[in-house]
Design a protein around this motif. Structure first.
Motif, PDB file in Angstrom:
ATOM      1  N   ASP A  42       0.843  -1.192   0.000  1.00  0.00           N
ATOM      2  CA  ASP A  42       0.000   0.000   0.000  1.00  0.00           C
ATOM      3  C   ASP A  42       0.880   1.244   0.000  1.00  0.00           C
ATOM      4  O   ASP A  42       2.015   1.217   0.485  1.00  0.00           O
ATOM      5  N   GLU A  43       0.340   2.343  -0.514  1.00  0.00           N
ATOM      6  CA  GLU A  43       1.141   3.558  -0.642  1.00  0.00           C
ATOM      7  C   GLU A  43       0.561   4.708   0.167  1.00  0.00           C
ATOM      8  O   GLU A  43      -0.660   4.914   0.213  1.00  0.00           O
ATOM      9  N   ILE A  44       1.462   5.433   0.814  1.00  0.00           N
ATOM     10  CA  ILE A  44       1.148   6.636   1.581  1.00  0.00           C
ATOM     11  C   ILE A  44       1.792   7.811   0.856  1.00  0.00           C
ATOM     12  O   ILE A  44       2.986   7.779   0.565  1.00  0.00           O
ATOM     13  N   ILE A  45       1.020   8.828   0.556  1.00  0.00           N
ATOM     14  CA  ILE A  45       1.564  10.013  -0.117  1.00  0.00           C
ATOM     15  C   ILE A  45       1.669  11.156   0.886  1.00  0.00           C
ATOM     16  O   ILE A  45       0.676  11.570   1.492  1.00  0.00           O
ATOM     17  N   LEU A  46       2.881  11.637   1.065  1.00  0.00           N
ATOM     18  CA  LEU A  46       3.173  12.819   1.876  1.00  0.00           C
ATOM     19  C   LEU A  46       3.789  13.862   0.951  1.00  0.00           C
ATOM     20  O   LEU A  46       3.821  13.672  -0.261  1.00  0.00           O
ATOM     21  N   THR A  47       4.296  14.949   1.505  1.00  0.00           N
ATOM     22  CA  THR A  47       5.014  15.935   0.696  1.00  0.00           C
ATOM     23  C   THR A  47       6.382  16.185   1.320  1.00  0.00           C
ATOM     24  O   THR A  47       6.608  15.881   2.496  1.00  0.00           O
ATOM     25  N   VAL A  48       7.270  16.771   0.547  1.00  0.00           N
ATOM     26  CA  VAL A  48       8.617  17.054   1.048  1.00  0.00           C
ATOM     27  C   VAL A  48       8.624  18.213   2.040  1.00  0.00           C
ATOM     28  O   VAL A  48       9.641  18.457   2.698  1.00  0.00           O
ATOM     29  N   MET A  49       7.505  18.919   2.166  1.00  0.00           N
ATOM     30  CA  MET A  49       7.456  20.084   3.059  1.00  0.00           C
ATOM     31  C   MET A  49       6.839  19.758   4.416  1.00  0.00           C
ATOM     32  O   MET A  49       6.644  20.652   5.233  1.00  0.00           O
ATOM     33  N   GLU A  50       6.530  18.486   4.673  1.00  0.00           N
ATOM     34  CA  GLU A  50       5.826  18.151   5.908  1.00  0.00           C
ATOM     35  C   GLU A  50       6.652  18.425   7.155  1.00  0.00           C
ATOM     36  O   GLU A  50       7.866  18.240   7.175  1.00  0.00           O
ATOM     37  N   HIS A  51       5.953  18.840   8.197  1.00  0.00           N
ATOM     38  CA  HIS A  51       6.514  18.929   9.542  1.00  0.00           C
ATOM     39  C   HIS A  51       6.860  17.516  10.000  1.00  0.00           C
ATOM     40  O   HIS A  51       6.241  16.539   9.581  1.00  0.00           O
ATOM     41  N   HIS A  52       7.866  17.389  10.845  1.00  0.00           N
ATOM     42  CA  HIS A  52       8.278  16.060  11.317  1.00  0.00           C
ATOM     43  C   HIS A  52       7.117  15.280  11.921  1.00  0.00           C
ATOM     44  O   HIS A  52       7.080  14.043  11.835  1.00  0.00           O
ATOM     45  N   SER A  53       6.153  15.979  12.525  1.00  0.00           N
ATOM     46  CA  SER A  53       5.025  15.285  13.145  1.00  0.00           C
ATOM     47  C   SER A  53       4.121  14.624  12.115  1.00  0.00           C
ATOM     48  O   SER A  53       3.312  13.755  12.465  1.00  0.00           O
ATOM     49  N   ASN A  54       4.249  15.008  10.852  1.00  0.00           N
ATOM     50  CA  ASN A  54       3.487  14.350   9.788  1.00  0.00           C
ATOM     51  C   ASN A  54       4.387  13.522   8.884  1.00  0.00           C
ATOM     52  O   ASN A  54       3.984  13.116   7.795  1.00  0.00           O
ATOM     53  N   LEU A  55       5.597  13.274   9.336  1.00  0.00           N
ATOM     54  CA  LEU A  55       6.513  12.373   8.644  1.00  0.00           C
ATOM     55  C   LEU A  55       6.838  11.144   9.491  1.00  0.00           C
ATOM     56  O   LEU A  55       6.640  10.007   9.056  1.00  0.00           O
ATOM     57  N   VAL A  56       7.307  11.396  10.711  1.00  0.00           N
ATOM     58  CA  VAL A  56       7.812  10.304  11.551  1.00  0.00           C
ATOM     59  C   VAL A  56       6.741   9.253  11.864  1.00  0.00           C
ATOM     60  O   VAL A  56       7.021   8.050  11.761  1.00  0.00           O
ATOM     61  N   PRO A  57       5.504   9.626  12.241  1.00  0.00           N
ATOM     62  CA  PRO A  57       4.510   8.580  12.510  1.00  0.00           C
ATOM     63  C   PRO A  57       4.282   7.653  11.322  1.00  0.00           C
ATOM     64  O   PRO A  57       4.138   6.432  11.493  1.00  0.00           O
ATOM     65  N   TRP A  58       4.270   8.204  10.127  1.00  0.00           N
ATOM     66  CA  TRP A  58       4.018   7.374   8.941  1.00  0.00           C
ATOM     67  C   TRP A  58       5.240   6.527   8.590  1.00  0.00           C
ATOM     68  O   TRP A  58       5.096   5.416   8.056  1.00  0.00           O
ATOM     69  N   GLN A  59       6.436   7.031   8.902  1.00  0.00           N
ATOM     70  CA  GLN A  59       7.626   6.199   8.735  1.00  0.00           C
ATOM     71  C   GLN A  59       7.562   4.986   9.659  1.00  0.00           C
ATOM     72  O   GLN A  59       7.887   3.860   9.260  1.00  0.00           O
ATOM     73  N   LEU A  60       7.125   5.202  10.905  1.00  0.00           N
ATOM     74  CA  LEU A  60       6.997   4.096  11.849  1.00  0.00           C
ATOM     75  C   LEU A  60       5.939   3.097  11.404  1.00  0.00           C
ATOM     76  O   LEU A  60       6.135   1.873  11.496  1.00  0.00           O
ATOM     77  N   ILE A  61       4.813   3.606  10.923  1.00  0.00           N
ATOM     78  CA  ILE A  61       3.739   2.721  10.461  1.00  0.00           C
ATOM     79  C   ILE A  61       4.161   1.962   9.213  1.00  0.00           C
ATOM     80  O   ILE A  61       3.875   0.762   9.067  1.00  0.00           O
ATOM     81  N   ALA A  62       4.842   2.634   8.299  1.00  0.00           N
ATOM     82  CA  ALA A  62       5.306   1.966   7.076  1.00  0.00           C
ATOM     83  C   ALA A  62       6.268   0.841   7.418  1.00  0.00           C
ATOM     84  O   ALA A  62       6.226  -0.239   6.806  1.00  0.00           O
ATOM     85  N   ALA A  63       7.138   1.064   8.388  1.00  0.00           N
ATOM     86  CA  ALA A  63       8.098   0.030   8.783  1.00  0.00           C
ATOM     87  C   ALA A  63       7.390  -1.195   9.350  1.00  0.00           C
ATOM     88  O   ALA A  63       7.850  -2.332   9.178  1.00  0.00           O
ATOM     89  N   ARG A  64       6.254  -0.992  10.010  1.00  0.00           N
ATOM     90  CA  ARG A  64       5.536  -2.104  10.635  1.00  0.00           C
ATOM     91  C   ARG A  64       4.570  -2.793   9.681  1.00  0.00           C
ATOM     92  O   ARG A  64       4.242  -3.970   9.874  1.00  0.00           O
ATOM     93  N   THR A  65       4.095  -2.082   8.674  1.00  0.00           N
ATOM     94  CA  THR A  65       3.085  -2.664   7.783  1.00  0.00           C
ATOM     95  C   THR A  65       3.632  -3.055   6.421  1.00  0.00           C
ATOM     96  O   THR A  65       2.984  -3.821   5.696  1.00  0.00           O
ATOM     97  N   GLY A  66       4.788  -2.523   6.044  1.00  0.00           N
ATOM     98  CA  GLY A  66       5.299  -2.753   4.695  1.00  0.00           C
ATOM     99  C   GLY A  66       4.747  -1.781   3.674  1.00  0.00           C
ATOM    100  O   GLY A  66       4.992  -1.931   2.466  1.00  0.00           O
ATOM    101  N   ALA A  67       4.007  -0.775   4.140  1.00  0.00           N
ATOM    102  CA  ALA A  67       3.508   0.240   3.216  1.00  0.00           C
ATOM    103  C   ALA A  67       4.677   1.077   2.685  1.00  0.00           C
ATOM    104  O   ALA A  67       5.746   1.151   3.297  1.00  0.00           O
ATOM    105  N   VAL A  68       4.458   1.707   1.545  1.00  0.00           N
ATOM    106  CA  VAL A  68       5.492   2.488   0.867  1.00  0.00           C
ATOM    107  C   VAL A  68       5.114   3.966   0.912  1.00  0.00           C
ATOM    108  O   VAL A  68       3.974   4.326   0.608  1.00  0.00           O
ATOM    109  N   ILE A  69       6.067   4.804   1.291  1.00  0.00           N
ATOM    110  CA  ILE A  69       5.824   6.248   1.350  1.00  0.00           C
ATOM    111  C   ILE A  69       6.366   6.911   0.088  1.00  0.00           C
ATOM    112  O   ILE A  69       7.503   6.659  -0.316  1.00  0.00           O
TER     113      ILE A  69
END
Length: 420
Positions: free
Chosen positions: A119-146
């Motif tokens: 599954d894919e998660i779309i973020l932007t390069v301008m995100e605050h860390h609070s909208n980057l780090v949680p999804w990095q943690l979730i992607a690592a646990r689920t195998g989703a791709v950012i």
């Protein structure tokens, strides 16, 4: 509205903020760090004091008078927040400590249960860390791709690149409404429309939008939206998560404990209805009540009036910044009337380190931010180790901008003389 009309408005509201009378290094305070946190009006300070002096008791379930009064004020504030962002129901507003906690609730209560490998998660390069780090943690646990949306030539969001990233694999889009570094205002309604076409959910980080403009969650059509109270004249330690009712109902609790339960047995529990399912433990009662007071305060001024005045301040800020040579300002540029971006400017001044710049300005009583503003990936993309940032709010004045510009000019000249 004319400049003089708005200047009168600014003069009226400044008296509501006692801290603006502070002196720093024996200079009058010029507070230009509003993107980090706003100052608090007397009405908000009074709400905190009133609760502790007259109504201090725990909320819900209490049969005595103080508990009833505290509960009424606490839940009344939720109604105010719901109306402020035009939620369809008060049950769609969940109190959180801050926007970071709100994003983490979505990440763990929804993300872990709905994302899987591929599954894919779309973020932007301008995100605050609070909208980057949680999804990095979730992607690592689920195998989703950012995947990350890049910037366009104007250093705003590349909407065409965003659309090109969407596919049937996209399950989540999580984007900032207003960048705290670039100042760009992203087309969140259009983002939601395109994301929903492929069946993706959308979360909007509105920390830099809710305090400064009218935000309508139904018009945006987002699935979730988060904001922090301390950026909108409320205390620290309180924020909120908006979520569509059906989406929140589909999510299991994230925190467990008191308040969020219906019935508890030794081997299982049932959970309270929304929004309390996500509000475990004794909440930040006074802070929530004061958030309601902040909403009242902003509403009484009028968000349209605040936004219009901030556009005028933005125009003046950028006109004055243009006087300074070799200043690199990041993000999209406003038009001549200050429209098209937020009332902030992140910049660098040649070899002058942003920390040195902000330290010297502090000695002139001027408070600005320096660093990466919790957007390290963006600063790397911009090839900048950090930046200085001046951010405005409706209690700032044209004169304060002028004081900042003159002090900035003097500071740059001083460093240039040392280097030569």
């Amino acid at each position: 509205m004319t400049f003089l009309q708005e200047k009168t408005l600014a003069a009226q509201v400044r008296s509501d903020f006692p801290i603006l009378n502070e002196r720093v290094h024996d200079k009058p305070l010029v507070y230009l760090d509003n993107a980090a946190t706003s100052q608090k009006p007397i009405a908000v300070l009074d709400a905190l004091r009133h609760y502790y002096e007259h109504d201090n008791a725990n909320v819900h379930r209490g049969a005595h008078t103080l508990s009833a009064r505290a509960t009424d004020a606490y839940e009344g504030a939720r109604d105010k927040v719901a109306a402020f962002v035009n939620a369809a129901s008060r049950q769609e507003i969940v109190y959180t400590r801050n926007a970071s906690e709100a994003i983490n609730i979505v990440a763990y209560a929804w993300g872990l249960n709905n994302l899987q490998a591929g599954d894919e998660i779309i973020l932007t390069v301008m995100e605050h860390h609070s909208n980057l780090v949680p999804w990095q943690l979730i992607a690592a646990r689920t195998g989703a791709v950012i995947k990350h949306v890049q910037l366009n030539e104007e250093e705003g969001l590349d909407f065409e690149h965003f659309k090109s990233l969407l596919s049937e694999k996209t399950k989540l889009v999580s984007v900032v409404y207003v960048s705290n570094t670039l100042g760009c205002i992203n087309p969140v309604h259009e983002i939601c429309t395109e994301a929903h076409k492929v069946g993706a959910r959308v979360l909007i980080d509105a920390c830099q939008a809710v305090p400064h403009m009218q935000v309508d969650v139904q018009a945006i059509d987002c699935d979730w939206l988060v904001a922090s109270g301390h950026k909108m004249c409320a205390p620290t330690g309180i924020g909120f998560l908006y979520g569509k009712l059906d989406v929140l109902r589909s999510m299991p609790p994230f925190f467990g404990g008191g308040e969020m339960i219906a019935d508890v047995y030794l081997d299982h529990s049932t959970y309270a209805d929304l929004p309390h399912k996500f509000e475990a433990g004794t909440p930040a009662i006074a802070e929530a009540i004061a958030l309601g007071a902040a909403v009242d305060y902003l509403t009484n001024i009028g968000m349209d009036k605040i936004h219009a005045y901030e556009e005028e301040l933005t125009a003046h800020l950028f006109q004055r910044l243009a006087e300074i040579p070799n200043l690199r300002i990041y993000g999209t540029k406003p038009d001549a009337r200050g429209r098209g971006r937020a009332a902030l400017a992140s910049f660098t001044a040649g070899e002058l380190h942003p920390h040195d710049l902000s330290t010297l300005l502090d000695h002139e009583g001027i408070a600005i931010r320096s660093g990466h503003h919790c957007t390290q990936p963006l600063h790397r993309l911009l090839n900048a180790p950090g930046s200085a940032r001046a951010s405005l709010y409706f209690y700032n004045t044209h004169e304060e901008i002028d004081q900042f510009i003159e002090a900035l000019k003097s500071t740059i000249e001083f460093f240039s003389g040392m280097m030569n």
